[in-house]
Design an enzyme around this catalytic site. Structure first.
Site, PDB file in Angstrom:
ATOM      1  CG  ASP A  13      -1.771   1.230   1.340  1.00  0.00           C
ATOM      2  OD1 ASP A  13      -2.298   1.655   0.291  1.00  0.00           O
ATOM      3  OD2 ASP A  13      -1.923   1.792   2.441  1.00  0.00           O
ATOM      4  CB  SER A  14       0.311   4.755  -0.718  1.00  0.00           C
ATOM      5  OG  SER A  14      -0.936   4.823  -0.056  1.00  0.00           O
ATOM      6  CE1 TYR A  45       2.607   5.343  -3.560  1.00  0.00           C
ATOM      7  CE2 TYR A  45       1.303   3.572  -4.484  1.00  0.00           C
ATOM      8  CZ  TYR A  45       2.507   4.032  -3.981  1.00  0.00           C
ATOM      9  OH  TYR A  45       3.573   3.169  -3.895  1.00  0.00           O
ATOM     10  N   GLY A  46      -2.935   9.080  -3.837  1.00  0.00           N
ATOM     11  CA  GLY A  46      -4.269   9.470  -4.316  1.00  0.00           C
ATOM     12  C   GLY A  46      -4.350  10.812  -5.015  1.00  0.00           C
ATOM     13  CB  CYS A  76      -2.957   0.815  -2.479  1.00  0.00           C
ATOM     14  SG  CYS A  76      -3.018   2.557  -2.924  1.00  0.00           S
ATOM     15  CG  ASN A  77      -9.363   1.210  -2.378  1.00  0.00           C
ATOM     16  OD1 ASN A  77     -10.295   0.533  -2.772  1.00  0.00           O
ATOM     17  ND2 ASN A  77      -8.951   1.182  -1.119  1.00  0.00           N
ATOM     18  CB  THR A  78      -4.770   5.219  -5.308  1.00  0.00           C
ATOM     19  OG1 THR A  78      -5.614   5.938  -4.388  1.00  0.00           O
ATOM     20  CG2 THR A  78      -4.292   6.156  -6.384  1.00  0.00           C
ATOM     21  CD  GLU A 156      -0.792   7.387   6.517  1.00  0.00           C
ATOM     22  OE1 GLU A 156       0.260   7.496   7.151  1.00  0.00           O
ATOM     23  OE2 GLU A 156      -1.101   6.363   5.885  1.00  0.00           O
ATOM     24  CB  CYS A 191      -9.724   5.399   0.582  1.00  0.00           C
ATOM     25  SG  CYS A 191      -8.136   5.925   1.235  1.00  0.00           S
ATOM     26  CB  THR A 192      -6.326   1.111   2.242  1.00  0.00           C
ATOM     27  OG1 THR A 192      -5.526   2.211   1.849  1.00  0.00           O
ATOM     28  CG2 THR A 192      -6.331   0.053   1.177  1.00  0.00           C
ATOM     29  CG  HIS A 193      -5.427   5.595   4.677  1.00  0.00           C
ATOM     30  ND1 HIS A 193      -4.930   4.917   3.590  1.00  0.00           N
ATOM     31  CD2 HIS A 193      -4.350   6.080   5.347  1.00  0.00           C
ATOM     32  CE1 HIS A 193      -3.601   5.009   3.605  1.00  0.00           C
ATOM     33  NE2 HIS A 193      -3.241   5.710   4.647  1.00  0.00           N
TER      34      HIS A 193
END
Ligand code: DGL
Length: 274
Positions: A13-14, A45-46, A76-78, A156, A191-193
């Site tokens: 992932d980013s 990345y997004g 990572c979705n992006t 984050e 989004c993974t977050h």
């Protein structure tokens, strides 16, 4: 006779967001060894262009490829939205799994023929990755997509369950829930977050709206693929985890623990130079 494969699964992932996918995968695959790479030096990345995201993703995949992995998960979705199909081709025969299609599948299963609102990064929204994936599975669905970059920063930072998170989510969602013409019945955390913000999202949208993410369905896709291709780890083995970040091991450990569901110390995270 069934064959097994002792090699690790690569996940990237980013940043720390993909740890939610890793957590779900470890829960259903306890004998597997995982090597996770968080590309924290290049996060986010997004907000980057597709060419840049593809370059970063290819570099991360090449790095994990040096560790003799048997499967790559783009958690990572992006990166999944931008690079999944090109990476499936370029890395063949290594199987590569992304998170967008499993997330769309989870949403369609949770609520068929529904109005879905996808919360994602700018890049994922611009590419309409979720819209296309949901409509391919359920042509009766309706999909709108909303970029919520600030939520990545909140996650984050670890500010996921407080008044600031609720206020930010309210600001993003107000147009949809106050007199909007497209009132969502389902929110896709694209989004993974964002799974970390699930409680704050629930507080804003109330109990009636479905909230789905891709972590569990991605873990199921990984498990099925390993079983079908006879790549599962030898049964009874203890799973292992190797955590790598491209920058800020201390920060990764501090914030990542919330995403992985277990406390991490700086010593648990090793720096990788891509
Ligand atoms: N991992 C990214 C995603 O799932 C979010 C963070 C970023 O923008 O890098 O889209």
């Amino acid at each position: 006779m069934e064959n097994h494969d002792a090699r690790p699964i690569g996940v990237f992932d980013s940043g720390v967001g993909g740890l939610t996918v890793l957590q779900a995968a470890r829960a259903v695959l306890p004998a597997e060894h995982f090597i996770y790479l968080g590309d924290t030096a290049r996060l986010p990345y997004g907000t980057k262009s597709p060419d840049t995201v593809r370059r970063y993703a290819e570099r991360a995949a090449a790095f994990l490829g040096q560790h003799d992995i048997k499967l790559l998960v783009i958690a990572c979705n992006t990166a999944s939205a931008v690079a999944l199909s090109s990476m499936q081709k370029s890395l063949a025969p290594l199987p590569v799994v992304g998170v967008v299609e499993p997330g769309a599948r989870a949403a369609v299963a949770a609520m068929p023929a529904a109005r879905h609102l996808v919360l994602a990064t700018e890049a994922t929204v611009r590419l309409h990755a979720y819209r296309d994936a949901v409509l391919a599975l359920d042509p009766a669905a309706r999909v709108d997509e909303l970029a919520c970059e600030l939520l990545v920063a909140l996650a984050e930072e670890g500010w996921t369950n407080d008044a600031i998170a609720v206020a930010a989510i309210r600001r993003y969602l107000e147009p949809y829930f106050e007199n909007g013409t497209f009132r969502p019945q389902s929110l896709i955390l694209g989004c993974t977050h964002f799974p970390l913000l699930r409680h704050a999202v629930r507080e804003v949208v109330g109990a009636d709206v479905a909230i789905v993410d891709s972590a569990k369905t991605t873990a199921e896709v990984v498990k099925t693929l390993l079983r079908d291709q006879q790549l599962l780890a030898p049964p009874g083995r203890d799973g292992a985890l190797n955590l790598l970040a491209t920058d800020g091991a201390g920060r990764f450990a501090r914030v990542g623990g919330n995403f992985l569901g277990q406390e991490l110390s700086t010593d648990d995270v090793h720096l990788a130079d891509l």
